[in-house]
Design a protein around this motif. Sequence first.
Motif, short mmCIF file in Angstrom:
data_model
loop_
_atom_site.label_atom_id
_atom_site.label_comp_id
_atom_site.label_asym_id
_atom_site.label_seq_id
_atom_site.Cartn_x
_atom_site.Cartn_y
_atom_site.Cartn_z
N SER A 25 0.85 -1.18 0.00
CA SER A 25 0.00 0.00 0.00
C SER A 25 0.88 1.24 0.00
O SER A 25 1.79 1.35 0.81
CB SER A 25 -0.92 0.01 1.23
N ALA A 26 0.57 2.16 -0.90
CA ALA A 26 1.43 3.33 -1.05
C ALA A 26 1.50 4.17 0.21
O ALA A 26 2.49 4.81 0.49
CB ALA A 26 0.93 4.19 -2.21
N LYS A 41 -17.58 2.52 0.03
CA LYS A 41 -17.02 3.44 -0.95
C LYS A 41 -17.71 3.28 -2.31
O LYS A 41 -18.03 4.27 -2.98
CB LYS A 41 -15.52 3.20 -1.09
N VAL A 57 -10.00 -1.13 -10.04
CA VAL A 57 -8.89 -0.19 -10.17
C VAL A 57 -9.29 1.18 -9.62
O VAL A 57 -8.51 1.84 -8.92
CB VAL A 57 -8.45 -0.08 -11.64
N GLN A 58 -10.50 1.61 -9.93
CA GLN A 58 -10.96 2.89 -9.42
C GLN A 58 -11.05 2.89 -7.89
O GLN A 58 -10.66 3.84 -7.23
CB GLN A 58 -12.32 3.25 -10.00
N ALA A 60 -9.29 1.05 -5.93
CA ALA A 60 -7.92 1.08 -5.43
C ALA A 60 -7.38 2.51 -5.40
O ALA A 60 -6.70 2.92 -4.45
CB ALA A 60 -7.03 0.19 -6.30
N ARG A 61 -7.70 3.28 -6.43
CA ARG A 61 -7.27 4.68 -6.46
C ARG A 61 -7.92 5.48 -5.33
O ARG A 61 -7.31 6.36 -4.72
CB ARG A 61 -7.62 5.32 -7.81
N GLU A 62 -9.18 5.18 -5.06
CA GLU A 62 -9.90 5.89 -4.00
C GLU A 62 -9.23 5.67 -2.64
O GLU A 62 -9.18 6.59 -1.81
CB GLU A 62 -11.35 5.42 -3.94
N ASP A 64 -6.06 4.65 -2.41
CA ASP A 64 -4.61 4.82 -2.62
C ASP A 64 -3.85 3.57 -2.22
O ASP A 64 -2.86 3.62 -1.49
CB ASP A 64 -4.10 6.03 -1.84
N ALA A 66 -2.82 -0.70 -3.76
CA ALA A 66 -2.66 -1.53 -4.95
C ALA A 66 -3.97 -2.26 -5.24
O ALA A 66 -4.69 -2.66 -4.31
CB ALA A 66 -1.55 -2.55 -4.73
N PRO A 67 -4.34 -2.43 -6.52
CA PRO A 67 -5.58 -3.13 -6.86
C PRO A 67 -5.68 -4.52 -6.26
O PRO A 67 -6.78 -5.00 -5.96
CB PRO A 67 -5.53 -3.19 -8.40
#
Length: 247
Positions: A25-26, A41, A57-58, A60-62, A64, A66-67
Amino acid sequence: MAKQATVQTVEESPRPRGRPRKTDSAIGSEAELTKSAIIDKAIALARQMPLSDISMVQLAREFDVAPGLIHYYIGNRDNLISGVLNYYYGDRVRRLPALTGHWRNDVEKMANVLLAHATDHPGIAQYIASHNRFRLFQQVGGNETDYGVVYFDYVAQAFLQGGFKPKQVALAFHLLMQFLVASSTAQASRQLPADHKEFIKAKFEELDSAKYPAAKKVGVPFSSLDSKQAFEAGLKLLLDGFAQWLK
């Protein structure tokens, strides 16, 4: 002569199976990630966009992350969609009033609750209108409740208590749901004539009365039809028709 630095390489040990590492995780927020949080979410996003457009993928971006972490907690996309719909039906059931035994009043109140609920979740309502999967049965675990079935049971009871036969209840449920899906979709996507009143009215006013006499007469009142009028009139026609079955 400067002494050359020795670079030592360390071979990374193979990744163990199971839960992904926090470093995947970033922002190291994996501890905040749960199945429930991901479903919440997706539900929030579905208030702004169609559920069918929401991807892993979206999500995962929400968060932040990794998918792969989204897949770890949710599994596949079917699990995501079913999880969202099960929450949706559960929330719907919690809003429904207790049955009184007066079938028409019960069904009328239920229909109004369902329309308001669908209006609150336009992205989910649009998904139900265009997809057949998970309209009723959900993918739930052994300790989870399938709220699609709970919802079906509630509606069936409302009609059965009124003296309808099982086959009549089955048809009534289908017709009522088709009407509610159409009504909620039209409202969510602004498909009612009143949403475009001035444009529609102007077009009818331009018509030649001799060539389109019926359209000329009906056009102006048609341009004023809003969701409230259409819903109340359509629901009354359905309930009047169901009442005839009892005779």
